[in-house]
Motif scaffolding. Structure first.
Motif, mmCIF file in Angstrom:
data_model
loop_
_atom_site.group_PDB
_atom_site.id
_atom_site.type_symbol
_atom_site.label_atom_id
_atom_site.label_comp_id
_atom_site.label_asym_id
_atom_site.label_seq_id
_atom_site.Cartn_x
_atom_site.Cartn_y
_atom_site.Cartn_z
ATOM 1 N N ILE A 138 46.542 39.648 37.573
ATOM 2 C CA ILE A 138 45.840 40.620 36.481
ATOM 3 C C ILE A 138 44.779 39.857 35.681
ATOM 4 N N LEU A 139 45.077 38.598 35.521
ATOM 5 C CA LEU A 139 44.133 37.611 34.960
ATOM 6 C C LEU A 139 42.810 37.525 35.692
ATOM 7 N N ASN A 140 43.142 37.503 37.024
ATOM 8 C CA ASN A 140 41.893 37.246 38.116
ATOM 9 C C ASN A 140 41.210 38.473 38.020
ATOM 10 N N ARG A 141 41.883 39.769 38.230
ATOM 11 C CA ARG A 141 41.498 40.946 38.027
ATOM 12 C C ARG A 141 40.315 41.293 36.942
ATOM 13 N N MET A 142 41.005 40.711 35.718
ATOM 14 C CA MET A 142 40.200 40.795 34.348
ATOM 15 C C MET A 142 38.975 40.101 34.292
ATOM 16 N N ALA A 143 39.169 38.732 34.909
ATOM 17 C CA ALA A 143 37.877 37.946 34.824
ATOM 18 C C ALA A 143 37.001 38.197 36.210
ATOM 19 N N ILE A 176 33.209 36.169 35.516
ATOM 20 C CA ILE A 176 32.856 34.533 36.235
ATOM 21 C C ILE A 176 33.311 35.013 37.634
ATOM 22 N N ASP A 177 32.696 33.916 38.313
ATOM 23 C CA ASP A 177 32.828 34.048 39.802
ATOM 24 C C ASP A 177 33.910 33.287 40.222
ATOM 25 N N ASP A 214 26.405 36.494 43.985
ATOM 26 C CA ASP A 214 26.359 38.125 43.881
ATOM 27 C C ASP A 214 25.886 38.399 42.379
ATOM 28 N N GLY A 215 24.977 37.480 41.860
ATOM 29 C CA GLY A 215 24.425 37.572 40.258
ATOM 30 C C GLY A 215 25.543 37.596 39.351
ATOM 31 N N VAL A 216 26.698 36.951 39.534
ATOM 32 C CA VAL A 216 27.529 36.888 38.542
ATOM 33 C C VAL A 216 27.292 35.663 37.627
ATOM 34 N N GLU A 217 27.299 35.705 36.384
ATOM 35 C CA GLU A 217 27.192 34.774 35.435
ATOM 36 C C GLU A 217 28.436 34.403 34.649
ATOM 37 N N THR A 218 28.789 33.094 34.602
ATOM 38 C CA THR A 218 30.000 32.877 34.044
ATOM 39 C C THR A 218 29.998 33.175 32.303
ATOM 40 N N THR A 219 30.818 33.932 31.461
ATOM 41 C CA THR A 219 30.948 34.329 30.280
ATOM 42 C C THR A 219 32.001 33.449 29.643
ATOM 43 N N TYR A 248 38.268 35.593 48.186
ATOM 44 C CA TYR A 248 38.321 36.592 47.170
ATOM 45 C C TYR A 248 36.851 37.280 47.092
ATOM 46 N N ILE A 249 35.976 36.517 47.224
ATOM 47 C CA ILE A 249 34.585 36.639 47.097
ATOM 48 C C ILE A 249 34.177 38.260 48.212
ATOM 49 N N GLN A 250 34.789 37.834 49.324
ATOM 50 C CA GLN A 250 34.356 38.831 50.362
ATOM 51 C C GLN A 250 35.500 39.865 50.861
ATOM 52 N N ILE A 251 36.698 39.685 50.365
ATOM 53 C CA ILE A 251 37.681 40.549 51.060
ATOM 54 C C ILE A 251 38.258 41.550 50.009
ATOM 55 N N ASP A 252 38.748 42.590 50.681
ATOM 56 C CA ASP A 252 39.319 43.845 49.652
ATOM 57 C C ASP A 252 40.660 43.146 49.125
ATOM 58 N N ALA A 253 40.956 43.412 47.691
ATOM 59 C CA ALA A 253 42.021 42.921 47.146
ATOM 60 C C ALA A 253 43.409 43.289 47.728
ATOM 61 N N GLY A 254 43.477 44.710 48.310
ATOM 62 C CA GLY A 254 44.729 44.844 48.880
ATOM 63 C C GLY A 254 44.972 44.358 50.212
#
Length: 289
Positions: free
Chosen positions: A19-24, A30-31, A196-201, A83-89
């Motif tokens: 869940i935390l991974n999905r939220m972040a 964050i990447d 993929d344009g992701v900046e760390t928040t 995680y960067i390239q594959i569907d979560a399921g």
């Protein structure tokens, strides 16, 4: 009853990591690689502080760290790359399927002989997970992502098998996290500044810290404390419930959708886990009597 409660807490912690991974990561806060390195540092700091406060030593240079820290690092790096390239399921299916194969093989090699119903329960639960996780799209999956996720599965399987001999779960887990940090930092330095344009928040960093210090650090230490009592095949089977717990939490906490297919797959998976645990539950009951 204590073992049951502690095991439930561990499984909830594992699902909370998802869940935390999905939220972040899933929300672009964050990447995945930065999330992994902050998670490892937070876990190392939390566990090292708790051990040192209790005036105990960290077995950083014990020879067992080759297996424990090495397999944990393999899991964290493989998962981050995939995680960067594959569907979560599909990722969940590859991960937990690979963990089952690794842990059952390791348990058999170590002399464990699971009853037939545990094999049947594992197959049933894995089938339910496949029903839940199989991607519906036709998009091609990068081979490197599949290899990375399978490597992560082998890493986590070996890490869990190594935990069966843990004598000081918190100290050993803390030492494992400490050794996982340098390779992850190196991976972070080698990755592009932005993926993929992701900046760390700030929110992404905080979520990674929570995942590292609490649901990973303390969760993995607790996992090492129950593993000696569960054995290899039982602990492998129990982990198939984690994606179902994460699915339910995603529905309740994140407002994610829920379909009849998901409900049916969850029932098949949990039914397989329950059936496979039947012999283990009877063994525990006979010991008490």
């Amino acid at each position: 009853m204590r073992l049951v409660l502690l095991t439930c807490v561990v499984l909830i912690a594992f699902a909370s990591n998802s869940i935390l991974n999905r939220m972040a990561v899933g929300n672009g806060e964050i990447d995945a690689i930065a999330f992994a390195v902050i998670r490892a540092i937070a876990g190392a700091v939390m566990l090292a502080a708790l051990v040192l406060v209790q005036r105990r030593g960290l077995p950083v240079f014990h020879r067992a760290r080759w297996v424990g820290a090495g397999s944990l690092t393999l899991y964290l790096i493989g998962f981050s790359i995939a995680y960067i390239q594959i569907d979560a399921g599909l990722g969940a299916l590859l991960l937990f399927g690979g963990v089952q194969v690794t842990m059952f093989a390791g348990a058999l090699a170590g002399g464990e002989r699971p009853p037939v119903r545990r094999w049947v329960g594992a197959a049933m639960a894995l089938g339910g997970l496949a029903w839940l996780s199989w991607p519906s799209g036709e998009a091609a999956v990068p081979g490197i992502a599949v290899i990375a996720m399978l490597a992560a599965a082998v890493g986590w399987g070996i890490y869990s098998l190594a935990g069966r001999t843990a004598t000081d779960p918190m100290a050993e887990t803390g030492a494992n996290f400490i050794w996982s940090v340098p390779p992850l930092i190196l991976l972070t330095l080698l990755r592009p500044a932005q993926i993929d344009g992701v900046e760390t928040t700030t929110n992404g960093i905080l979520l990674a810290i929570v995942a590292g210090a609490i649901t990973s650090g303390l969760g993995y230490a607790l996992w090492y404390s129950v593993l000696p009592k569960l054995g290899g095949t039982v602990s492998a089977l129990l982990q198939l419930a984690v994606p179902i717990i994460a699915m339910a939490a995603g529905f309740v906490i994140l407002g994610e959708g829920l379909t009849w297919r998901m409900v049916g797959a969850a029932a098949v998976t949990l039914g397989g886990v329950a059936y496979g645990l039947g012999a283990f539950q009877r063994r525990i009951g006979s010991k008490r009597s």
